[in-house]
Design a protein around this motif. Sequence first.
Motif, mmCIF file in Angstrom:
data_model
loop_
_atom_site.group_PDB
_atom_site.id
_atom_site.type_symbol
_atom_site.label_atom_id
_atom_site.label_comp_id
_atom_site.label_asym_id
_atom_site.label_seq_id
_atom_site.Cartn_x
_atom_site.Cartn_y
_atom_site.Cartn_z
ATOM 1 N N LYS A 43 -9.071 -29.889 -99.532
ATOM 2 C CA LYS A 43 -8.313 -30.778 -98.654
ATOM 3 C C LYS A 43 -8.846 -30.719 -97.233
ATOM 4 O O LYS A 43 -9.210 -31.750 -96.641
ATOM 5 N N ILE A 44 -8.934 -29.526 -96.686
ATOM 6 C CA ILE A 44 -9.339 -29.393 -95.284
ATOM 7 C C ILE A 44 -10.833 -29.642 -95.117
ATOM 8 O O ILE A 44 -11.270 -30.237 -94.124
ATOM 9 N N PHE A 45 -11.638 -29.204 -96.082
ATOM 10 C CA PHE A 45 -13.083 -29.418 -95.979
ATOM 11 C C PHE A 45 -13.411 -30.907 -95.860
ATOM 12 O O PHE A 45 -14.167 -31.319 -94.988
ATOM 13 N N ASN A 46 -12.826 -31.712 -96.720
ATOM 14 C CA ASN A 46 -13.123 -33.144 -96.690
ATOM 15 C C ASN A 46 -12.541 -33.822 -95.462
ATOM 16 O O ASN A 46 -13.160 -34.732 -94.897
ATOM 17 N N TYR A 47 -11.372 -33.375 -95.020
ATOM 18 C CA TYR A 47 -10.815 -33.950 -93.800
ATOM 19 C C TYR A 47 -11.686 -33.583 -92.595
ATOM 20 O O TYR A 47 -11.901 -34.391 -91.696
ATOM 21 N N TRP A 48 -12.189 -32.365 -92.594
ATOM 22 C CA TRP A 48 -13.083 -31.914 -91.514
ATOM 23 C C TRP A 48 -14.326 -32.794 -91.441
ATOM 24 O O TRP A 48 -14.719 -33.246 -90.351
ATOM 25 N N LEU A 49 -14.952 -33.076 -92.583
ATOM 26 C CA LEU A 49 -16.122 -33.950 -92.617
ATOM 27 C C LEU A 49 -15.774 -35.330 -92.050
ATOM 28 O O LEU A 49 -16.531 -35.916 -91.273
ATOM 29 N N TYR A 50 -14.612 -35.816 -92.441
ATOM 30 C CA TYR A 50 -14.147 -37.136 -92.018
ATOM 31 C C TYR A 50 -13.900 -37.187 -90.508
ATOM 32 O O TYR A 50 -14.308 -38.140 -89.823
ATOM 33 N N VAL A 51 -13.253 -36.159 -89.986
ATOM 34 C CA VAL A 51 -12.955 -36.119 -88.554
ATOM 35 C C VAL A 51 -14.234 -35.996 -87.733
ATOM 36 O O VAL A 51 -14.392 -36.672 -86.705
ATOM 37 N N LEU A 52 -15.164 -35.155 -88.166
ATOM 38 C CA LEU A 52 -16.421 -35.030 -87.426
ATOM 39 C C LEU A 52 -17.164 -36.359 -87.406
ATOM 40 O O LEU A 52 -17.744 -36.746 -86.387
ATOM 41 N N GLU A 53 -17.136 -37.071 -88.515
ATOM 42 C CA GLU A 53 -17.795 -38.374 -88.574
ATOM 43 C C GLU A 53 -17.142 -39.361 -87.615
ATOM 44 O O GLU A 53 -17.818 -40.162 -86.963
ATOM 45 N N GLY A 54 -15.827 -39.294 -87.525
ATOM 46 C CA GLY A 54 -15.101 -40.262 -86.707
ATOM 47 C C GLY A 54 -15.125 -39.983 -85.216
ATOM 48 O O GLY A 54 -15.017 -40.913 -84.406
ATOM 49 N N TYR A 55 -15.274 -38.713 -84.834
ATOM 50 C CA TYR A 55 -15.136 -38.366 -83.419
ATOM 51 C C TYR A 55 -16.412 -37.839 -82.763
ATOM 52 O O TYR A 55 -16.440 -37.669 -81.547
#
Length: 250
Positions: free
Chosen positions: A159-171
């Motif tokens: 859960k957190i690993f994929n959200y982390w990837l997503y947030v880094l991509e977005g910000y």
Amino acid sequence: MRNSTFLNNVNSLIKMHSSGLLGGEIMPEDVLIGIVQEDELMDVLTLAIALNYQRNSYKLWESVVQAYQDPETKWIFNPTIVVNSNIDELREALLLHRVGLQPNRHPEIWQRVAKGIKISSEKGNVQGLIDSVEADIALMKGIIQGLRKKEFPYLSGPKIFNYWLYVLEGYTNVTWKSRELITIAPDTHILKATIKLGLCTEEVLNGAAEDRKAVASAWKRALAGTGIAPIDVHTPLWLWSRAEFPPIVS
């Protein structure tokens, strides 16, 4: 499950989000924009996300901003300094602005994650970690969820690993290779929205690891070949649930 009605609803939710119809245009992490320096943003995002926070996301990131702007506590976002810090001083700094809430567990995790970043990167920061795998998600998974899993106790979870990837991509300025490997990050709002769309049954609301894994797998199967990456529906679903499911507008 995959049918035209389901896919139409998904596409409509994505359009509703981009048009601002789901409210919440300001996401929790948006509070960092214009405040955290670009070359420090990856470290700030990573360390805070890695706490596995079970709390109001908006309040967490507001606390992060307060700690970042405070000269006495800004150092907690520098992995190299954190690794060499006294655990009592780290505890005091984390608790001061309520970035950390658990006086024993959170400082220990924060320091462990900082160590994982430092030993996985020649630069001693998250940018260096990403550079070391050439922004390849498959290789990153091998480090965070494999080789260095012990240093990333929560970040290594799906859960957190994929959200982390997503947030880094977005910000930040990262452009991931193998982007299709980013699965949806099934928190409570995602679970509820998934059920609302009929993709899974209410049983997944138990929120156990296998339930979250089942939801992520269901989205991967449902969106295969559609041109939509599972992670791309995360924010529309999250906001839709948070807004208590307003009617879907085509």
